[in-house]
Motif scaffolding. Structure first.
Motif, PDB file in Angstrom:
ATOM      1  N   ASP A   1     -38.304 -30.178 -22.777  1.00  0.00           N
ATOM      2  CA  ASP A   1     -37.279 -29.971 -23.805  1.00  0.00           C
ATOM      3  C   ASP A   1     -37.632 -28.778 -24.681  1.00  0.00           C
ATOM      4  O   ASP A   1     -36.741 -28.017 -25.086  1.00  0.00           O
ATOM      5  CB  ASP A   1     -37.140 -31.242 -24.637  1.00  0.00           C
TER       6      ASP A   1
ATOM      7  N   HIS B   1     -27.839 -27.858 -24.713  1.00  0.00           N
ATOM      8  CA  HIS B   1     -29.051 -28.651 -24.909  1.00  0.00           C
ATOM      9  C   HIS B   1     -28.808 -30.115 -24.570  1.00  0.00           C
ATOM     10  O   HIS B   1     -29.653 -30.771 -23.930  1.00  0.00           O
ATOM     11  CB  HIS B   1     -29.516 -28.516 -26.355  1.00  0.00           C
ATOM     12  N   ASP B   2     -27.662 -30.653 -24.997  1.00  0.00           N
ATOM     13  CA  ASP B   2     -27.348 -32.046 -24.665  1.00  0.00           C
ATOM     14  C   ASP B   2     -27.237 -32.242 -23.158  1.00  0.00           C
ATOM     15  O   ASP B   2     -27.727 -33.244 -22.610  1.00  0.00           O
ATOM     16  CB  ASP B   2     -26.038 -32.459 -25.347  1.00  0.00           C
TER      17      ASP B   2
ATOM     18  N   ALA C   1     -33.931 -37.684 -33.349  1.00  0.00           N
ATOM     19  CA  ALA C   1     -32.535 -37.264 -33.198  1.00  0.00           C
ATOM     20  C   ALA C   1     -32.373 -36.547 -31.866  1.00  0.00           C
ATOM     21  O   ALA C   1     -33.322 -36.009 -31.291  1.00  0.00           O
ATOM     22  CB  ALA C   1     -32.121 -36.330 -34.344  1.00  0.00           C
ATOM     23  N   ARG C   2     -31.124 -36.595 -31.353  1.00  0.00           N
ATOM     24  CA  ARG C   2     -30.736 -35.898 -30.140  1.00  0.00           C
ATOM     25  C   ARG C   2     -31.651 -36.257 -28.973  1.00  0.00           C
ATOM     26  O   ARG C   2     -31.783 -37.421 -28.604  1.00  0.00           O
ATOM     27  CB  ARG C   2     -30.701 -34.389 -30.392  1.00  0.00           C
ATOM     28  N   PHE C   3     -32.335 -35.271 -28.383  1.00  0.00           N
ATOM     29  CA  PHE C   3     -33.142 -35.556 -27.192  1.00  0.00           C
ATOM     30  C   PHE C   3     -34.280 -36.512 -27.504  1.00  0.00           C
ATOM     31  O   PHE C   3     -34.708 -37.280 -26.629  1.00  0.00           O
ATOM     32  CB  PHE C   3     -33.699 -34.254 -26.630  1.00  0.00           C
TER      33      PHE C   3
ATOM     34  N   GLY D   1     -25.760 -26.160 -28.536  1.00  0.00           N
ATOM     35  CA  GLY D   1     -25.974 -27.590 -28.706  1.00  0.00           C
ATOM     36  C   GLY D   1     -25.468 -28.389 -27.524  1.00  0.00           C
ATOM     37  O   GLY D   1     -26.113 -29.338 -27.067  1.00  0.00           O
TER      38      GLY D   1
END
Length: 682
Positions: free
Chosen positions: A306, A373-374, A256-258, A370
């Motif tokens: 990250d 972070h994105d 998920a995400r990164f 968030g």
């Protein structure tokens, strides 16, 4: 004609320059690959004819014995060295057991345990390397125990030993963060099953690569030619790529995400490595180890970067959350009562209101971090893509062009980058606005729930327009006429819709000045009710009887907010004139103290119930009672006060005064004549 067409084309669309040169270079590279492939296949076809020569080199023309005996002797020495390494592992079995159950908490203890585990794991390949080289020295040298190996035999055996040791060292280093058998020392956020699966996959990939490389190098050292070794290395690379793609496909649903971004880069890197590996083997006549190691370093460094980003954002969130307990500023009268001077106090939020405010702040901080972070993940992905392109010798600057010689691909990249920056600018504005407003006052009637929709709409419009204009300009379009047209249209709309503009500006002023919020009960003259919804032009007021009024901001006028800070509720009780005023004051004061001590009513009372003689009228004394409560809570406090006062007066034998004045009916006297007639009748 051609000159006119070329002159009419924008600089970025010119058919001469960087793009044709790049295409020509790619075509030349493909031709070179085709020629090198034909040469490799032709050389591989001649390999069977060179096998007798390779056997003679390995056995020293049969002096050392048969080919089977020589190969068995070499493999036997490697096997003995491997058994020595396993025996070393058994000697440190207690250390492995202790590390498998270790769970240090302090950072220093964790670092020492990881270092100890790494040294123990590296001891096995080190012992294998030392043992194999010693056996090779004592068994196969001119004074060796078995035979004096040929130069080709020593070269092949030494290369095999070193390659096995290097592969073992690489496996020990790369599997250390996984800690498949040491969950307490695991550096990656993986469960036990996932860590073991990746551990097995890593072992298969390294073993396959080591076997392929040892086979190719051995054949090359035996003068088989370079066609077969290259084919073996290409086939090994393809097999490893298939294993990697299959493992990445299994891993994708759990990411998920990164991690998804990393997954896409890893898939691209697999194909890129295979192509660069083949290109290096065929054209450069050497395996591109630098590109492979660079790609692996980039892919392994991304999760580390990250992780550092998440740690920094965690500290930022904790720092932003370290504020004093949420409080609401209210203005209350001084001890003299409602007629005294108002002063500001900070009233801490309590109970459900405090929990709601804390949850709102936490949600806003999560959204803000968030977005950060994105954005950081996107920047890391772009940097990784640039580094991978440089590692694979892809000249992005030549593909995109420079300044006036920008290619169409470069213009598209510029436009996409502009839109991406605008997108993250909008998300940062939205989440930062939520954090700023939620930290002022939380709760159901927070300012964030009121002002945020309007500011979000304005921010989206402004940022979106700027990003769109920037993207169009990056594509080479002249946006000056568009800006001029937009200005003219805006002026025309402003003159033609003055009422609309008035409503918009009035609404902005009302909300910025925090005149009312969602949930407030206001009286605007033309309508009154609870603020239920706020739009760009109107406010929706729900009347207590049910109707919903939509009032334009320009028509609100003077607004009376009945839901701010506090309310002083006043009510009157009529009592007989003979009752002592001081006695009534004491009775009501005692009731006020009892209400303050009540667990349900006490938190609702900001100033206790009091009473004083207000006026005297014929037949009654009017006492005025007052109590200070939060907005909209005065009704239940007043009802309970009425009930307690009635009970106390009844117990004291005091009745309420009757305010209806008595009516006296008097009979009128008979007239003079009527009396004579009556007497006459008698």
């Amino acid at each position: 004609m051609t000159d006119h067409v070329a002159a009419a084309q924008p600089a970025g669309f010119a058919m001469h320059g960087v793009m044709p040169d790049t295409v020509a270079g790619a075509a030349a590279r493909l031709d070179a690959l085709r020629g090198a492939s034909d040469a490799m296949l032709a050389d591989a076809a001649e390999a069977p004819q060179r096998l007798p020569q390779a056997v003679a080199l390995l056995t020293d023309n049969g002096v050392l014995g048969t080919i089977g005996w020589v190969i068995a002797a070499g493999l036997g020495s490697v096997a003995i060295a491997y058994l020595v390494a396993l025996s070393i592992r058994r000697l440190f079995r207690s250390v492995h057991h202790r590390l498998a159950h270790a769970a240090p908490a302090a950072p220093g203890d964790i670092a020492r345990a990881i270092l100890q585990a790494l040294l123990v794991d590296l001891l096995e390949p080190a012992s294998f390397l030392a043992g194999a080289l010693l056996l090779e020295r004592f068994l196969f040298r001119p004074d060796g125990l078995l035979f004096a190996g040929s130069d080709a035999f020593h070269a092949v055996l030494s290369a095999a030993i070193v390659n096995v040791a290097v592969a073992w060292f690489a496996f020990a280093l790369l599997s250390q963060p996984l800690a498949a058998l040491r969950p307490g020392l695991r550096c990656l956020p993986l469960d036990d099953a996932t860590a073991r699966r990746i551990h097995r996959f890593l072992r298969r990939v390294i073993a396959l690569g080591a076997i392929g490389w040892i086979a190719a190098e051995s054949l090359f050292l035996l003068w088989i030619g370079d066609g077969v070794p290259r084919l073996i290395l290409i086939a090994t690379a393809v097999a490893i790529a298939v294993l990697c793609l299959r493992e990445l496909a299994r891993l994708r649903p759990r990411l998920a995400r990164f991690e998804r971004i990393w997954h896409h880069l890893a898939v691209i890197s697999v194909f890129g490595l295979v192509l660069t590996w083949i290109d290096g083997l065929l054209i450069d006549s050497a395996p591109p180890f630098g590109r492979v190691l660079g790609t692996l370093a980039i892919l392994l460094g991304l999760p580390l970067a990250d992780g550092v980003t998440l740690l920094v954002l965690g500290r930022v969130k904790r720092r932003l959350a370290q504020v004093t307990a949420p409080a609401r500023r209210i203005y209350v009268p001084d001890a003299q009562g409602a007629d005294g001077e108002l002063h500001a106090i900070e009233k801490p939020l309590e109970g459900a209101e405090l929990a709601t405010a804390a949850a709102e702040v936490d949600h806003a901080l999560d959204a803000f971090t968030g977005v950060l972070h994105d954005a950081a993940a996107t920047v890391l992905a772009i940097l990784a893509g640039i580094l991978l392109a440089q590692t694979w010798s892809l000249h992005l600057i030549d593909l995109l062009g420079r300044d006036a010689g920008r290619t169409f691909l470069g213009m598209l990249v510029d436009a996409g980058a502009t839109l991406l920056v605008g997108w993250y600018a909008w998300r940062l504005f939205e989440s930062g606005l939520a954090v700023r407003l939620s930290r002022e006052e939380g709760g159901e009637q927070s300012r964030a729930r009121t002002v945020q929709p309007l500011l979000r709409g304005v921010g989206k419009l402004v940022i979106g327009a700027i990003a769109l204009m920037g993207a169009l300009a990056a594509l080479g379009l002249n946006i000056a006429p568009l800006l001029a047209s937009a200005g003219v249209v805006g002026i025309a709309i402003g003159f033609g819709a003055q009422t609309l503009v008035k409503d918009l500006f009035s609404g902005a002023c009302f909300l910025i000045e925090d005149v009312f919020r969602i949930g407030d009960y206001i009286d605007a003259g033309t309508a009154k009710g609870t603020v239920e919804k706020i739009t760009i032009r109107t406010v929706a007021l729900r009347h207590q009887n049910g109707p919903l009024h939509y009032v334009p901001y320009g028509s609100l006028g003077s607004v009376r907010n009945n839901s701010r800070d506090w309310v002083i509720d006043k009510f009157e009780i009529p009592l007989p004139t003979h009752i002592s005023s001081e006695r009534i004051r004491r009775i009501v004061k005692k009731i006020g103290q009892e209400m303050l001590e009540d667990p349900e009513l006490g938190p609702l009372i900001m100033m206790p119930l009091k009473a004083k003689l207000y006026r005297i009228q014929p037949g009654a004394k009017i006492f005025r009672c007052k109590v200070q409560t939060p907005p909209n809570r005065q009704f239940e406090v007043r009802a309970d006060a009425y009930r307690r006062i009635e009970a106390a007066l009844t117990e004291a034998g005091i009745a309420f005064a009757d305010l209806i004045p008595p009516v006296t009916v008097t009979a009128s006297l008979p007239l003079q004549g009527e009396g004579s007639n009556s007497r006459a009748a008698e």
